[in-house]
Enzyme design. Structure first.
Site, short mmCIF file in Angstrom:
data_model
loop_
_atom_site.label_atom_id
_atom_site.label_comp_id
_atom_site.label_asym_id
_atom_site.label_seq_id
_atom_site.Cartn_x
_atom_site.Cartn_y
_atom_site.Cartn_z
N HIS A 82 -1.98 -11.20 2.07
CA HIS A 82 -3.10 -12.13 1.88
C HIS A 82 -3.34 -12.40 0.40
CE1 HIS A 82 -4.31 -12.30 6.01
NE2 HIS A 82 -4.67 -11.05 6.09
N HIS A 123 -0.70 -14.47 -1.26
CA HIS A 123 -0.90 -15.86 -0.80
C HIS A 123 -1.97 -16.53 -1.66
CE1 HIS A 123 -1.40 -18.51 3.08
NE2 HIS A 123 -0.85 -19.18 2.10
N HIS A 142 -0.02 -5.46 4.46
CA HIS A 142 -0.69 -6.57 5.16
C HIS A 142 -1.66 -7.28 4.22
CE1 HIS A 142 -2.58 -8.47 8.81
NE2 HIS A 142 -3.61 -8.51 7.98
N GLU A 143 -2.56 -6.51 3.62
CA GLU A 143 -3.58 -7.11 2.76
C GLU A 143 -2.97 -7.68 1.48
OE1 GLU A 143 -6.28 -7.72 4.06
OE2 GLU A 143 -6.26 -6.29 5.72
#
Length: 600
Positions: free
Chosen positions: A396, A399, A392-393
């Protein structure tokens, strides 16, 4: 990592700490740099105040210098915050972080003339400058967006006052952070092995997933007891936080605090309402899942502390951090070799801070400045769920990595609306990878249950949070005061609506609102739910359409804030202005539940 004996920061092996020294290697320069930045901001106001839109060259120079000031200040602020997050009890970094906040307020005040003065000019004249000066092309979208919000920008003196007040109006968030991470102490419980262990933010969910019901109940009560004892203080803190939201919205002539919060991303209110309405229509499916949970656990009475335990009990298996990284690499392979290579380079550069230590900020996040690595804070406890947290992290951070390479500073960040898509696409891909390769029936049941839990905790629970935020802000807007009793009652009723009659009422869950840090960043949590819906659609496209969908998604990752979130997501093939992505996500939840019921 042994969660029973929490280490101090200096007891953690350096290879499991982020390489924050790559950001600022010599802290002795920080005080002088902050003084210089504050001085530059004062000189900037003198240089450009009153002549900002005198000609195209002046406007371009003003934009460039403004970016330069904020870019340097952002770097120091992020460094200070991350250092504080390593150990919230370290007064040195508390002080450094506070000083950064003070300088941010001073710089904001000095530069507050910029937007009102820009808007005092004719939009046609300013856009004429953009057409004439090639260097201003970079700022075209930012300028158009500023004029879009003209009705909510105050006069220069008023903007100056608002900027100076920002340090005070943000105090409730800092107060709650200190209370929650530094001052609050949780009781010890007896774990499954009969050992006494202190409950922490980091190990709480692990306890809640225990198949020993006594451990779950003890951890549940240990987590909420400190919040109960401080509930009036926390309620007062949140009441004033919400009042600040409402007052700021009124001052800026928004129809509501929600409208103000959504305005920055140009998100129509219908997107928020569509989410809540579609989820509410599908609550019977949620209730069906909760009823199945009660039946499978063999409980006459089920409580909220029974909601996190996996329905399928597997032999205890630890997933060491390095193994977790390997699983991540395999799960994200549909995103292409270039994505994986970029990710591996980040891991070797020291993006990640892995384990919990005393005083470390709880949970997980991705953070960084435009000029730093996109760092990741974890509190890794060697579970499969922690692998999903890394994935998940990393979504980020990847991105951020793509955006900072392809976008200028002014567009080098992300709205949370799009950021949560990048993180959740990764989670969806990992889950599909694990399910596709799983041949063991019991493990497949486990993973399906885990996937259903992701829907419950992200799409349903975050929407419940979104409803609560809407309620509390509407209450303030209608002249009410948020008391501990009123908020506990509202939250208890919401929880009952979402979970249905299969869950018994207790005297604890009504305090849950008091421990949610995201409530101090208004109308934030709904973006987890919309992001989850969009990510479900995008990951399905990548897996079914292959290369064209993958390329479109990578292009989306490069866009930063160069357009409005709704438009940017269309690059990846999703239209969030329609209820369809949420409806499709609900169809996926329903089909997962159908399969799970057949297998059990």
């Amino acid at each position: 990592m042994d969660s029973k004996n929490l280490k101090t920061r200096n007891q953690i092996d350096n290879k499991y700490k982020w390489n924050i020294e790559a950001m600022i290697s010599d802290e002795s320069i920080i005080d002088g740099a902050l003084e210089d930045i504050e001085k530059q901001a004062g000189e900037y106001a003198k240089a450009y105040g009153g002549r900002l839109t005198s000609d195209a060259a002046t406007l371009l120079s003003a934009f460039k210098e403004r970016d330069s000031i904020w870019r340097e200040l952002e770097k120091i602020y992020v460094y200070a915050r991350m250092r504080r997050d390593e150990d919230n009890s370290d007064s040195r970094y508390q002080a450094m972080s506070s000083k950064c906040n003070a300088v941010i307020a001073a710089v904001s005040a000095a530069l507050a003339f910029f937007t009102p003065e820009l808007l005092s000019a004719s939009e046609d004249d300013v856009m004429g400058f953009v057409d004439k000066e090639p260097g201003l092309e970079e700022y075209r979208f930012a300028i158009k967006d500023t004029f879009r919000q003209k009705a909510h920008i105050l006069s220069q003196p008023e903007e100056n006052i608002m900027a100076q007040m920002s340090e005070v109006t943000g105090a409730t968030n800092d107060i709650f952070t200190m209370l929650n991470n530094a001052d609050m102490k949780f009781p010890e419980i007896t774990d499954e092995d009969g050992d006494k262990v202190a409950v922490t933010h980091g190990n709480y969910i692990t306890f809640m997933e225990s198949h020993d019901r006594g451990v779950r109940k003890a951890a549940y009560e240990a987590m909420y007891d400190p919040y109960k004892s401080l509930i009036n203080t926390i309620a007062t803190c949140y009441n004033y936080n919400t009042k600040s939201d409402v007052i700021n919205a009124r001052i800026r002539k928004y129809e509501s605090a929600r409208a103000a919060a959504l305005s920055g991303d140009n998100i129509p209110g219908e997107v928020y309402d569509n989410l809540v309405n579609v989820v509410n229509k599908n609550l019977p499916t949620m209730h069906r899942y909760v009823e199945l949970r009660k039946e499978m656990l063999g409980l006459d009475k089920m409580y909220m502390y029974d909601m996190y335990v996996p329905l399928i009990q597997l032999p205890k298996k630890q997933v060491p951090y390095e193994e977790g990284l390997d699983i991540m690499r395999a799960g994200l392979s549909p995103l292409g070799q270039e994505y994986i290579d970029r990710m591996n380079e980040g891991i070797s550069q020291g993006w990640i801070d892995v384990y919990e230590n005393k005083g470390k900020t709880s949970g997980a996040y991705s953070f960084g400045s435009y000029d730093s690595y996109p760092y990741i804070l974890l509190n890794y406890t060697d579970t499969l769920k922690d692998v999903f947290t890394i994935v998940h992290e990393m979504g980020h951070s990847m991105h951020s990595s793509y955006t900072r390479q392809y976008q200028p500073y002014i567009y080098g960040s992300h709205s949370i609306f799009t950021a949560e898509v990048a993180s959740t696409v990764n989670e969806s891909l990992l889950m599909r990878y694990l399910l596709d390769k799983e041949t063991d029936l019991e493990m497949r049941r486990y993973l399906l249950n885990m996937h259903l839990e992701e829907f419950r905790t992200t799409l349903f629970r975050q929407t419940m949070f979104a409803e609560f935020e809407d309620m509390t802000h509407r209450a303030i807007e209608s002249g009410q005061v948020l008391t501990a009793d009123s908020m506990c009652q509202q939250y208890e009723e919401l929880n009952a609506k979402y979970y249905g009659t299969a869950v018994e009422k207790d005297d604890t869950i009504k305090y849950e609102w008091a421990r949610i840090p995201h409530f101090y960043n208004a109308f934030y949590v709904y973006k987890y739910a919309t992001g989850y819906s969009a990510a479900t659609a995008i990951s399905n496209k990548i897996l079914t359409d292959g290369e064209p969908a993958r390329k479109a998604y990578i292009e989306f990752l490069k866009t930063g804030e160069s357009d409005y979130p709704i438009q940017l997501l269309k690059i990846a093939g999703v239209d969030m202005s329609s209820p369809e992505p949420v409806e499709k996500a609900m169809e996926t939840f329903n089909s997962l539940l159908d399969e799970f019921e057949k297998l059990v």
